[in-house]
Structure formats: structure tokens, C-alpha cells
Write a protein that holds these residues in place. Structure first.
Motif, PDB file in Angstrom:
ATOM      1  N   GLU A  65       3.371   1.032  -4.497  1.00 34.30           N
ATOM      2  CA  GLU A  65       3.049  -0.392  -4.578  1.00 34.30           C
ATOM      3  C   GLU A  65       4.203  -1.251  -4.052  1.00 34.30           C
ATOM      4  OE1 GLU A  65       0.205  -2.122  -5.287  1.00 34.30           O
ATOM      5  OE2 GLU A  65      -0.603  -0.102  -5.047  1.00 34.30           O
ATOM      6  N   GLN A  66       5.450  -0.815  -4.276  1.00 31.05           N
ATOM      7  CA  GLN A  66       6.589  -1.549  -3.734  1.00 31.05           C
ATOM      8  C   GLN A  66       6.563  -1.513  -2.208  1.00 31.05           C
ATOM      9  OE1 GLN A  66       8.571  -3.444  -5.336  1.00 31.05           O
ATOM     10  NE2 GLN A  66       9.974  -3.967  -3.681  1.00 31.05           N
ATOM     11  N   TYR A  67       6.209  -0.373  -1.638  1.00 35.14           N
ATOM     12  CA  TYR A  67       6.065  -0.275  -0.183  1.00 35.14           C
ATOM     13  C   TYR A  67       4.987  -1.235   0.301  1.00 35.14           C
ATOM     14  CZ  TYR A  67       4.685   1.469   4.368  1.00 35.14           C
ATOM     15  OH  TYR A  67       4.343   1.556   5.697  1.00 35.14           O
ATOM     16  N   ASN A  68       3.865  -1.277  -0.387  1.00 39.27           N
ATOM     17  CA  ASN A  68       2.788  -2.203  -0.012  1.00 39.27           C
ATOM     18  C   ASN A  68       3.287  -3.641  -0.001  1.00 39.27           C
ATOM     19  OD1 ASN A  68       0.998  -0.068   0.171  1.00 39.27           O
ATOM     20  ND2 ASN A  68       0.168  -0.360  -1.883  1.00 39.27           N
ATOM     21  N   HIS A  69       4.045  -4.008  -1.037  1.00 40.90           N
ATOM     22  CA  HIS A  69       4.553  -5.370  -1.173  1.00 40.90           C
ATOM     23  C   HIS A  69       5.502  -5.713  -0.027  1.00 40.90           C
ATOM     24  CE1 HIS A  69       6.048  -9.034  -2.846  1.00 40.90           C
ATOM     25  NE2 HIS A  69       7.230  -8.531  -3.163  1.00 40.90           N
ATOM     26  N   HIS A  71       5.878  -4.224   2.876  1.00 43.70           N
ATOM     27  CA  HIS A  71       5.227  -4.185   4.184  1.00 43.70           C
ATOM     28  C   HIS A  71       4.372  -5.433   4.400  1.00 43.70           C
ATOM     29  CE1 HIS A  71       4.302  -2.012   7.814  1.00 43.70           C
ATOM     30  NE2 HIS A  71       3.018  -2.247   7.647  1.00 43.70           N
ATOM     31  N   SER A  72       3.710  -5.914   3.358  1.00 46.07           N
ATOM     32  CA  SER A  72       2.935  -7.155   3.475  1.00 46.07           C
ATOM     33  C   SER A  72       3.853  -8.337   3.783  1.00 46.07           C
ATOM     34  CB  SER A  72       2.168  -7.419   2.174  1.00 46.07           C
ATOM     35  OG  SER A  72       1.193  -6.426   1.956  1.00 46.07           O
ATOM     36  N   GLN A  73       5.021  -8.380   3.136  1.00 43.27           N
ATOM     37  CA  GLN A  73       5.989  -9.430   3.432  1.00 43.27           C
ATOM     38  C   GLN A  73       6.417  -9.381   4.886  1.00 43.27           C
ATOM     39  OE1 GLN A  73       9.157  -8.768   0.544  1.00 43.27           O
ATOM     40  NE2 GLN A  73       8.615 -10.655  -0.503  1.00 43.27           N
ATOM     41  N   LEU A  74       6.693  -8.188   5.371  1.00 43.29           N
ATOM     42  CA  LEU A  74       7.152  -8.041   6.752  1.00 43.29           C
ATOM     43  C   LEU A  74       6.089  -8.525   7.729  1.00 43.29           C
ATOM     44  CD1 LEU A  74       9.290  -7.013   8.735  1.00 43.29           C
ATOM     45  CD2 LEU A  74       8.212  -4.761   8.612  1.00 43.29           C
ATOM     46  N   GLY A 264     -14.966 -13.007   0.692  1.00 48.38           N
ATOM     47  CA  GLY A 264     -14.166 -14.104   1.227  1.00 48.38           C
ATOM     48  C   GLY A 264     -12.963 -14.501   0.409  1.00 48.38           C
ATOM     49  N   VAL A 265     -12.533 -13.658  -0.530  1.00 44.77           N
ATOM     50  CA  VAL A 265     -11.364 -13.972  -1.357  1.00 44.77           C
ATOM     51  C   VAL A 265     -10.216 -13.055  -0.942  1.00 44.77           C
ATOM     52  CG1 VAL A 265     -10.402 -14.026  -3.691  1.00 44.77           C
ATOM     53  CG2 VAL A 265     -12.762 -14.750  -3.285  1.00 44.77           C
ATOM     54  N   HIS A 266      -9.093 -13.662  -0.574  1.00 49.98           N
ATOM     55  CA  HIS A 266      -7.948 -12.881  -0.114  1.00 49.98           C
ATOM     56  C   HIS A 266      -7.061 -12.464  -1.284  1.00 49.98           C
ATOM     57  CE1 HIS A 266      -4.593 -11.498   2.322  1.00 49.98           C
ATOM     58  NE2 HIS A 266      -3.793 -12.248   1.579  1.00 49.98           N
ATOM     59  N   LEU A 267      -6.742 -11.186  -1.338  1.00 45.72           N
ATOM     60  CA  LEU A 267      -5.765 -10.658  -2.287  1.00 45.72           C
ATOM     61  C   LEU A 267      -4.682  -9.938  -1.493  1.00 45.72           C
ATOM     62  CD1 LEU A 267      -8.095  -9.055  -5.014  1.00 45.72           C
ATOM     63  CD2 LEU A 267      -6.964 -11.282  -5.098  1.00 45.72           C
ATOM     64  N   GLU A 268      -3.452 -10.062  -1.941  1.00 42.52           N
ATOM     65  CA  GLU A 268      -2.378  -9.310  -1.310  1.00 42.52           C
ATOM     66  C   GLU A 268      -2.511  -7.827  -1.668  1.00 42.52           C
ATOM     67  OE1 GLU A 268      -0.275 -10.398   0.840  1.00 42.52           O
ATOM     68  OE2 GLU A 268      -0.790 -12.524   0.656  1.00 42.52           O
ATOM     69  N   HIS A 269      -1.987  -6.985  -0.798  1.00 38.28           N
ATOM     70  CA  HIS A 269      -2.062  -5.536  -1.025  1.00 38.28           C
ATOM     71  C   HIS A 269      -0.886  -5.106  -1.906  1.00 38.28           C
ATOM     72  CE1 HIS A 269      -2.677  -1.304   0.956  1.00 38.28           C
ATOM     73  NE2 HIS A 269      -2.754  -1.275  -0.356  1.00 38.28           N
ATOM     74  N   TYR A 270      -0.888  -5.617  -3.128  1.00 42.43           N
ATOM     75  CA  TYR A 270       0.208  -5.336  -4.061  1.00 42.43           C
ATOM     76  C   TYR A 270      -0.268  -5.719  -5.454  1.00 42.43           C
ATOM     77  CZ  TYR A 270       4.919  -5.627  -6.137  1.00 42.43           C
ATOM     78  OH  TYR A 270       6.033  -5.470  -6.927  1.00 42.43           O
ATOM     79  N   THR A 271      -0.168  -4.785  -6.400  1.00 39.39           N
ATOM     80  CA  THR A 271      -0.732  -5.033  -7.725  1.00 39.39           C
ATOM     81  C   THR A 271      -0.101  -6.236  -8.420  1.00 39.39           C
ATOM     82  OG1 THR A 271       0.804  -3.362  -8.593  1.00 39.39           O
ATOM     83  CG2 THR A 271      -1.460  -2.658  -8.158  1.00 39.39           C
ATOM     84  N   ARG A 272       1.215  -6.406  -8.295  1.00 37.20           N
ATOM     85  CA  ARG A 272       1.869  -7.533  -8.985  1.00 37.20           C
ATOM     86  C   ARG A 272       1.407  -8.880  -8.427  1.00 37.20           C
ATOM     87  NH1 ARG A 272       5.991  -7.297 -12.481  1.00 37.20           N
ATOM     88  NH2 ARG A 272       6.807  -5.262 -13.062  1.00 37.20           N
TER      89      ARG A 272
END
Length: 339
Positions: A65-69, A71-74, A264-272
Motif C-alpha cells: 500500500e505504501q508503494y501504491n501511495h 507511485h500515485s504521488q509520482l 464516476g467517483v475517484h478514489l486514490e489507489h491507497y487505503t489510507r
């Protein structure tokens, strides 16, 4: 009085004692060397290996999940950098052209003197008219300088934003590369988990349990949550792959993101991030589509489908499946409603 034994009798008594001790030690050694039936370890049971899988995966999933977070930031930073660069380029061009024109006018005035029309305007008319014309020319020049200055200020602001974002992106990219570099080690751990599953359930094609245990969603509602739950149900059977959000494979937060993206609802790819973006609800308020989070650091999540059940992507070697939200003592951190 103490009686003194004869030397020969004392020696005989000592030898008897040593023999007795030797027999005791020999018996003890034999008892230690000979394994009892109770000391033989039984073959690992499926339940025991599943417990090992859960323990190891509970340690591994926060890293994923940290990798997901990160990578999404990047990806987000790179997208913003492109947007800033797209806006900066025409501003720079506008400043360059304006400065080129000003430089050209100054060069012409230096080499040729004032233009004839300007010279005629200045030297003609009354002194009052001349003053008015000079004032007009000064205002015109000032306006031109201010217009150039405004564009230059805007350009400099975007350039500063780009510089700051460049620095931040480099930092995030370094973290992303570090986590990506650990991918091989993570995949080796995942392969180890799959071997444990093979021990528990037999060959790769063995029975892995029912993926769909009944109607899905259990309760259908024709709102966004209900349709998100339906989308999660449609993805049952897709393999788990960490860092994936579809279309063929998913991890836990990738699955919830895909389910809600369908409405149509956006969620980040990170549980937190998903935990922080949703509206808190109680267990009694749960509706299909709500997200159910597990563990104190909320590193696992599923989509509630009604009836005390959810659809989730459990871990490597498994597939998207239905499951009860009460999972044998695994703590529920809370519930959130996206939207």
C-alpha cells in the motif's frame, strides 16, 4: 567412634556406586535419544498454514500500500509538471517576443533617430499640444513596459512553481525507485506465500474455496453505492496482483478504486487516502458500496455488499472473492462511504 573401613572394602563400595551411576546415565541417554510419538511433529495443517499466510501477508500488505501511495504521488506530480510546462512555454515565448520588439525599437532609435512620423508629431503644434503628446507617448511606453512586466511576473511565478515541483518530484521519484527496487524481494515473499498455499491445498489447480458464496450483491440498491457493489461483484474471480487496479488483476485498494470508478467517483489507489476521503459510517448504517477497513493501520479494504459480507482482493495467490466482514478475529478499523 568412627569406624575406618579397609581400603579394599572402600574401593569395592566406590566401584558399585560408579556402576549404578553409569546405568542411570545410560538409561537417561536412551530416553533422550529415543523419540517418543508425541515429539514427532505432525504435518502442517491447512488451518495452520493459512494462519502463517495471514501473518506474513499482514506484514507485507502495508509495504504494498505504501508503494501504491508513493507511485500515485509520482504520477500526479508528473501530470502537474506537464501542465505547468504547457502553460509556461507560451508565456516565455510572449516575453521573448516582447523583449525582442522593445530591443528592436531601441536599436532603430539609436541607429536612425526617432521615426519621421513621431518626429513630426513632436515638433508640430503648440507647446501645450507638445506636452500632451509627450505625456501620451510616455504613458504608451509605460503601458507597454507594464504589459511585458505582467507577463514576466506570471512567467517567473510558473517557473518557481515548476522548480519547487521538480524538487518534490525528484524526492518522490527516489522513494518510488527504492520501493520498486524492493519489488523482487516482495515478489519472492509472495512466491513463498503461494508455496505455503500449495502445501495447504495441493496442486495449483486445487480447490481454493468458493469465490461467490451467494447472490452478489446480497442487497441490491440502484444508487451509486449499489452500482459500485455490483461492479465489485462483477470482478469476482480476477487474480490478485499487488499494485494493480485492473482491468485483469487487482489488489485490495485497486479493487475498491475500480468499483467506485465505475460510478464516476475517484478514489486514490491507497487505503489510507480512501479512509481519509470517505464519510464515516457506523456498522448499523452500512449500505452496499461502503468500504470496510481492517487493522489499526487500515492496510486492507473491501467493498460491502450487504448481509454482513463484502467483496475483496485478499492476497497473492488468491482471487477477488466474497467473504464475511467478520474474519476470524481480524480487527475491523471502521467504515467509510465514498461520494
Amino acid at each position: 567412634m568412627y569406624r575406618v573401613e579397609a581400603p579394599r572394602a572402600a574401593l569395592r563400595r566406590l566401584l558399585c556406586a560408579l556402576v549404578a551411576v553409569g546405568l542411570v546415565l545410560t538409561g537417561a541417554s536412551a530416553a533422550i535419544a529415543a523419540p517418543s510419538p508425541a515429539s514427532v511433529l505432525a504435518a502442517p495443517s491447512p488451518a495452520g498454514i493459512e494462519a502463517q499466510i495471514d501473518k506474513q501477508w499482514n506484514e507485507l500488505e502495508p509495504v504494498i500500500e505504501q508503494y501504491n501511495h508513493v507511485h500515485s504521488q509520482l504520477l500526479g506530480n508528473r501530470k502537474r509538471l506537464k501542465a505547468i510546462s504547457d502553460r509556461l512555454a507560451p508565456l516565455q515565448l510572449q516575453v521573448d517576443l516582447a523583449m525582442s520588439e522593445v530591443g528592436g525599437m531601441a536599436s532603430d532609435a539609436y541607429m536612425q533617430g526617432a521615426p519621421n512620423a513621431l518626429n513630426a508629431m513632436i515638433v508640430s503644434g503648440s507647446p501645450t499640444g507638445l506636452t500632451d503628446k509627450l505625456t501620451y507617448i510616455d504613458q504608451l511606453a509605460r503601458h507597454q513596459r507594464e504589459s511585458i512586466a505582467d507577463v514576466a511576473v506570471l512567467r517567473d511565478r510558473y517557473a518557481k512553481d515548476k522548480q519547487d515541483l521538480d524538487v518534490l518530484t525528484q524526492t518522490v521519484a527516489a522513494r518510488d525507485a527504492d520501493l520498486a527496487g524492493k519489488r523482487k524481494a516482495i515478489e519472492q515473499k509472495i512466491a513463498g506465500l503461494q508455496k505455503l498455499r500449495t502445501q495447504a491445498y495441493g496442486a495449483a489447480g486445487g480447490d481454493d474455496g468458493l469465490l461467490r458464496t451467494g447472490p452478489c450483491p446480497v442487497t441490491y440498491t440502484n444508487d451509486k453505492g449499489g452500482r459500485a457493489a455490483q461492479r465489485a461483484c462483477d470482478l469476482i474471480g480476477k487474480p490478485y496482483v499487488f499494485g494493480s487496479e485492473g482491468p485483469g488483476t487487482y489488489d485490495c485498494s485497486g479493487l475498491t478504486k475500480a468499483a467506485w470508478a465505475a460510478v464516476g467517483v475517484h478514489l486514490e489507489h491507497y487505503t489510507r487516502d480512501q479512509w481519509g476521503s470517505g464519510k464515516p459510517v457506523t456498522r448499523g448504517e452500512l449500505q452496499p458500496g461502503d468500504l470496510v477497513f481492517f487493522y489499526g493501520d487500515v492496510h486492507h479494504v473491501g467493498v460491502y455488499i450487504g448481509g454482513g459480507k463484502m467483496v475483496h482482493a485478499p492476497h497473492s495467490g488468491d482471487r477477488v472473492r466474497m467473504a464475511p466482514i467478520d474474519r476470524g478475529g481480524i480487527p475491523i478499523a471502521g467504515y467509510r462511504r465514498p461520494g
